[in-house]
Enzyme design. Structure first.
Site, PDB file in Angstrom:
ATOM      1  N   ASP A   1     -16.936 -11.799   3.105  1.00 45.70           N
ATOM      2  CA  ASP A   1     -17.545 -10.477   3.230  1.00 45.70           C
ATOM      3  C   ASP A   1     -18.467 -10.142   2.067  1.00 45.70           C
ATOM      4  O   ASP A   1     -18.487 -10.843   1.056  1.00 45.70           O
ATOM      5  CB  ASP A   1     -16.447  -9.394   3.367  1.00 45.70           C
TER       6      ASP A   1
ATOM      7  N   ASN B   1      -3.860  -1.956   3.080  1.00 45.28           N
ATOM      8  CA  ASN B   1      -3.820  -1.399   4.441  1.00 45.28           C
ATOM      9  C   ASN B   1      -3.721  -2.500   5.495  1.00 45.28           C
ATOM     10  O   ASN B   1      -3.879  -2.237   6.681  1.00 45.28           O
ATOM     11  CB  ASN B   1      -5.072  -0.545   4.697  1.00 45.28           C
TER      12      ASN B   1
ATOM     13  N   HIS C   1      -5.750  -5.164   5.757  1.00 48.26           N
ATOM     14  CA  HIS C   1      -7.003  -5.821   6.170  1.00 48.26           C
ATOM     15  C   HIS C   1      -7.037  -7.277   5.708  1.00 48.26           C
ATOM     16  O   HIS C   1      -6.435  -7.637   4.700  1.00 48.26           O
ATOM     17  CB  HIS C   1      -8.252  -5.040   5.721  1.00 48.26           C
TER      18      HIS C   1
ATOM     19  N   GLU D   1     -10.820  -3.896   8.824  1.00 48.72           N
ATOM     20  CA  GLU D   1      -9.982  -2.730   8.539  1.00 48.72           C
ATOM     21  C   GLU D   1      -9.086  -2.421   9.743  1.00 48.72           C
ATOM     22  O   GLU D   1      -9.331  -2.925  10.849  1.00 48.72           O
ATOM     23  CB  GLU D   1     -10.897  -1.527   8.247  1.00 48.72           C
TER      24      GLU D   1
HETATM   25  C1  F6R Z   1     -12.120 -10.072  -0.304  1.00 47.45           C
HETATM   26  C2  F6R Z   1     -11.477  -9.593   0.899  1.00 47.45           C
HETATM   27  C3  F6R Z   1     -10.345  -8.641   0.891  1.00 47.45           C
HETATM   28  C4  F6R Z   1      -9.342  -8.907  -0.249  1.00 47.45           C
HETATM   29  C5  F6R Z   1      -8.229  -7.878  -0.223  1.00 47.45           C
HETATM   30  C6  F6R Z   1      -7.257  -8.076  -1.365  1.00 47.45           C
HETATM   31  O1  F6R Z   1     -13.148 -10.985  -0.016  1.00 47.45           O
HETATM   32  O2  F6R Z   1     -11.923  -9.944   1.948  1.00 47.45           O
HETATM   33  O3  F6R Z   1      -9.668  -8.720   2.121  1.00 47.45           O
HETATM   34  O4  F6R Z   1      -8.817 -10.186  -0.111  1.00 47.45           O
HETATM   35  O5  F6R Z   1      -8.751  -6.585  -0.286  1.00 47.45           O
HETATM   36  O6  F6R Z   1      -7.908  -7.834  -2.562  1.00 47.45           O
HETATM   37  P1  F6R Z   1      -7.217  -8.210  -3.955  1.00 47.45           P
HETATM   38  O7  F6R Z   1      -7.087  -9.693  -3.962  1.00 47.45           O
HETATM   39  O8  F6R Z   1      -8.196  -7.736  -4.983  1.00 47.45           O
HETATM   40  O9  F6R Z   1      -5.901  -7.522  -3.993  1.00 47.45           O
END
Ligand code: F6R
Length: 251
Positions: free
Chosen positions: A79, A147, A149, A154
């Protein structure tokens, strides 16, 4: 809390994150070298955020100290925020450069990041086309949002979703706020690989570190499969490994 039964499942690994990262990278290293010995490429799906940091540090260490070459690696990131230039310190392009791409011998043209600037529909369709042309993702690295995702899929994202523009959820934006110096600076939208695009990967490796991920990772692994919590779709994938540190796994 992850039950003792779940801990004993072959696809759940609990440990400290540095040891788990070494374990993960040992597998990726074998895959990269095997493909290189066959004269073939390997396609990695990559994530940003804090979870992959120990994995990237270990990949870079192996490149520097153990001769692991990335010359046959092709990558697709999950992303990118909308509206940030790749030079923006919080852009995922910048993150990847700083933590992995800038330290290994990947070919420039083998690196793919969704473009957060431009016609999102076209960007998304091109991205899907490039993944397909590369033969699909062999190995996908994932974190999980509080959440539920995966990527920026989302809550509400369907199992059939493909790469697309998405509005970021409140929790996601709150979690990003400190890095951006306040929620008002956090982009409202992003381009993300879809749930279906992620599930098409041959192997998936999900990382969850820290107590703040305990509840959501438990739900993702054993709750009802629902688009309200997109990570639950991973339950239907034939080859997912869940890597949890002690705090995320619980007592
Ligand atoms: C990042 C992504 C998100 C993160 C998620 C966890 O490329 O796609 O899904 O993997 O928000 O983030 P962290 O690792 O910072 O807790």
């Amino acid at each position: 809390m992850i039950s003792s039964e779940m801990r004993e499942m072959a696809n759940v690994r609990v440990g400290d994150k540095e040891s788990l990262a070494r374990e993960i990278v040992a597998e990726v290293d074998s895959l990269i070298r095997l493909r290189a010995s066959e004269g073939r490429e390997v396609v990695l799906g990559l994530a940003t955020g804090s979870s992959p940091l120990p994995v990237y540090a270990e990949l870079v260490r192996r490149h520097r100290e153990e001769g692991l070459s990335f010359a046959n690696v092709v990558s697709f990131n999950l992303d990118e925020y909308e509206g940030l230039e790749p030079s923006h310190p919080e852009s995922y392009g910048h993150f990847m450069q700083e933590h992995l791409f800038g330290h290994v011998d990947m070919r420039r043209e083998a690196i793919h990041m969704p473009d957060g600037n431009g016609d999102a529909e076209k960007i998304a369709a091109d991205y899907e086309g490039k993944m397909e042309a590369a033969g699909g993702i062999d190995w996908q690295l994932l974190g999980i949002g509080r959440n539920g995702h995966i990527g920026f899929n989302e809550p509400g994202s369907s199992r059939e979703s493909r790469t697309r523009r998405i509005e970021l959820n409140e929790i996601t934006r709150q979690d990003a706020a400190p890095a951006f110096g306040g929620i008002q600076n956090v982009p409202t939208h992003a381009v993300t690989m879809g749930v279906r695009s992620i599930l098409a990967a041959r192997q998936i490796c999900l990382l969850a570190w820290g107590e703040s991920k305990r509840e959501i990772v438990h739900e993702a692994m054993s709750g009802k499969v629902t688009s309200a919590l997109p990570a639950t779709f991973l339950q239907d994938h034939a080859s997912v490994k869940w890597y949890l540190d002690f705090a995320a796994a619980g007592p």
